[in-house]
Design an enzyme around this catalytic site. Structure first.
Site, mmCIF file in Angstrom:
data_model
loop_
_atom_site.group_PDB
_atom_site.id
_atom_site.type_symbol
_atom_site.label_atom_id
_atom_site.label_comp_id
_atom_site.label_asym_id
_atom_site.label_seq_id
_atom_site.Cartn_x
_atom_site.Cartn_y
_atom_site.Cartn_z
ATOM 1 C CG ASN A 392 23.495 10.526 13.871
ATOM 2 O OD1 ASN A 392 22.462 10.542 14.532
ATOM 3 N ND2 ASN A 392 24.627 11.012 14.347
ATOM 4 C CG ASP A 393 20.691 13.531 11.027
ATOM 5 O OD1 ASP A 393 20.765 13.569 12.264
ATOM 6 O OD2 ASP A 393 21.314 14.303 10.269
ATOM 7 C CB VAL A 394 18.372 7.984 7.890
ATOM 8 C CG1 VAL A 394 18.731 9.053 6.885
ATOM 9 C CG2 VAL A 394 19.550 7.053 8.169
#
Length: 466
Positions: A392-394
Site C-alpha cells: 500500500n504505502d510503498v
C-alpha cells in the site's frame, strides 16, 4: 601448556572474529546469505569452545545444561515458526540478547557485592551501561513482539506528558548511576536503575506505530549488540566486545538505511507517533467520490498472460496470507508462456528489514529476479503489468506528487508508471500511514479484491487455461 592456553584462546577469538566479518559481508546478498550465516555460526562455535577452555569457567555442568536447553528451544523454534512470523521471532531474539547481556552485569555486581572486592571505575561504568542498554533492549523488544503478534494494538500508544516523563526517568537513571559510581555497593539503588531501564524500554516502543517496525527492529538489534559489547567490558572478554560491536554497527547502518527508505529521521520515527492519527492528504474520512475499476481473476489472468513483462510487487498482505508459494507458481506459469517476470522489493515492505526477501526465498524464487527499488523504478515505464500483492504505502504516488501528504518525499516503487497495474487487496483500507492511495483510482489500475492467497491461486488456474 598453561602459557599456551591463553594465547590459543585469543588466536581462536581472532579467527572467530574474522568469520563474523566475512559472514556479515556475505549476508549483504540473498545469493550468499546462507553461506554467510553458516560462517558466522561457525565463528560463534569457535568462540564458545574457546571460552569454555578458559580456566575462569568453573561450573561446566550448568553451562552444558544451559546449552542443551537453549539449543533444543532454538531448534524447535527454527522448525516450527512460520516465515510470516519471522519479525516476531527476530524481536524475541533481540530481547533475549539484551536480557542476557544485562544479566551478566547483574551477576557481576552481585558477585562483587558478595565478595566485597573493590569495583573499578571502568567495570562500574560498563555494568551501568550494560544494565541500561540491555534492559531497554529486552522490554522494548518484548513490546515490539507484542505489537507484531497482535497482543498489543499496532498503532502508537500515547498519553499526556509522555516525553517529559521519559526524560524524568532518564534523569533518574543518570542520578542513580552517579550515586553508584561514588557508592558502588548500594544494592537498592542498583536494583532501582535496573527497574528504570526496563520501564524505559516499554515506554520507548509503545508510541511507535506498526508501520515503523522495520526501523524499530533494526535499532533494537543494534542495541542488543551494544549491550553485548558492554557485557564484554564487564567480564573482560575480547570476543564479546568484538561481536557486540559488529552487531551494533551493522544494526545502526541498517537503521539508517530504513529511515532513508522512509524519508524520515530516526528522531521522527522514535518520537513522532507516526500513524496514531488520521493523516492528511487524500480523503481522510475514509470516503471518496473517486471510482475504482474492479476485475475478476479471469480478466486479471488475461492481462498477465498476454503481457510481455510483469513486475510483481509483494507487500505485507502477501505475508499475512502466506501467498508466496502461489506467487512463485504464478510467476513460473507466466514464464512458460514467454512473459518476463521480475520482483520489485521495497526496503521497508513488511514488518522487518528484508521481510519480502525472506518470504520469497522460502518459495525458492530465483535471486536474480529480485530487484531493489533503485534498479526497478527506471524499468516500470517499459513494464506491461505491475502486479501489486498486499502493498500500500510503498506504492502510493502521493509520496511523489502531494506535498501535503505525510509520506511526501518517501521513496516508493513507481508502479503507477507501468502501462497497467493490478492490485490484489481485501478492500479499500488505508496503509499504516493512514493515507488514501491514489493509485487505486487511476484509470490504468485494476483492483482484484480478495485474500492474496485465494486471488493468486485463482490467477494461476485461469492463466493455465489461456
Amino acid at each position: 601448556m598453561s602459557d599456551f592456553l591463553p594465547t590459543g584462546i585469543q588466536i581462536t577469538y581472532l579467527i572467530a572474529a574474522s568469520l563474523f566479518i566475512l559472514g556479515l559481508k556475505k549476508l549483504g546478498s540473498p545469493a550468499t546469505a546462507r553461506n554467510g550465516n553458516v560462517m558466522a555460526a561457525l565463528g560463534m562455535l569457535l568462540a564458545i569452545v574457546a571460552t569454555l577452555l578458559n580456566q575462569q569457567v568453573l561450573n561446566y555442568e550448568m553451562i552444558l545444561l544451559g546449552l542443551a536447553i537453549g539449543s533444543a528451544v532454538g531448534a524447535i523454534a527454527a522448525y516450527t515458526v512460520q516465515m510470516t512470523q519471522m519479525p516476531q521471532m527476530v524481536g524475541l531474539l533481540n530481547g533475549l540478547g539484551g536480557s542476557a547481556s544485562a544479566l551478566v552485569a547483574v551477576a557481576e555486581f552481585w558477585r562483587l557485592l558478595d565478595s566485597s572486592q573493590p569495583i573499578g571505575l571502568d567495570v562500574n561504568i560498563s555494568m551501568l551501561l550494560d544494565v541500561f542498554i540491555g534492559g531497554i533492549t529486552f522490554t522494548g523488544s518484548m513490546i515490539a513482539f507484542a505489537k507484531l503478534q497482535g497482543i498489543l494494538k499496532g498503532s502508537p500508544i500515547t498519553y499526556p506528558l509522555q516525553q517529559p516523563f521519559n526524560v524524568l526517568l532518564l534523569i533518574a537513571y543518570v542520578v542513580g548511576s552517579g550515586f553508584l559510581i561514588v557508592n558502588p555497593y548500594n544494592l537498592p539503588v542498583f536494583l532501582g536503575i535496573v527497574g528504570v531501564s526496563l520501564l524505559l524500554g516499554i515506554l520507548f516502543v509503545i508510541p511507535i506505530g506498526g508501520g515503523d517496525m522495520p526501523v524499530v527492529i533494526s535499532l533494537l538489534n543494534s542495541l542488543s549488540g551494544l549491550a553485548a559489547a558492554a557485557a564484554g567490558f564487564v567480564v573482560m572478554n575480547n570476543m564479546l566486545i568484538i561481536a557486540g560491536a559488529l552487531v551494533g554497527a551493522s544494526g545502526l547502518i541498517l537503521t539508517q538505511i530504513m529511515c532513508k527508505a522512509m524519508n524520515r529521521t530516526l528522531f521522527s520515527v522514535l518520537f513522532g507517533a507516526f500513524g496514531g492519527e488520521v493523516a492528511g492528504g487524500g480523503a481522510s474520512d475514509g470516503t471518496t467520490d473517486q471510482v475504482v475499476r474492479s476485475i475478476d481473476p479471469e480478466e486479471g489472468a488475461m492481462m498477465l498472460g498476454y503481457a510481455r513483462s510483469v513486475v510483481i510487487v509483494p507487500g505485507y498482505g502477501m505475508a499475512v496470507a502466506q501467498a508466496q508459494h502461489g506467487v512463485r507458481e504464478l510467476a513460473d506459469q507466466l514464464e512458460r508462456m514467454g512473459v518476463d517476470v521480475k520482483y520489485a522489493i521495497h526496503p521497508v515492505a513488511g514488518r522487518m528489514p528484508g521481510h519480502m526477501n525472506v518470504l520469497l526465498a522460502e518459495a525458492n524464487v530465483p535471486y536474480e529476479q529480485l530487484c531493489d527499488m533503485e534498479d526497478i523504478n527506471p524499468q516500470f515505464e517499459q513494464t506491461d503489468v505491475a502486479l501489486i500483492i498486499g502493498a500500500n504505502d510503498v506504492v502510493n504516488p502521493a509520496a511523489r506528487s502531494d506535498k501535503n501528504s505525510p509520506i511526501y518525499g518517501m521513496p516508493i516503487l513507481e508502479v503507477d508508471r507501468a502501462k497497467q497495474s493490478i492490485v490484489i487487496k481485501r478492500g479499500m483500507s488505508k496503509g499504516f500511514a493512514g493515507v488514501e492511495n491514489g493509485l487505486f483510482f487511476k484509470e490504468k489500475t485494476s483492483m482484484l479484491f480478495g485474500s492474496a492467497k485465494d486471488m493468486v491461486g485463482k490467477l494461476v488456474s485461469e492463466v493455465k487455461q489461456l
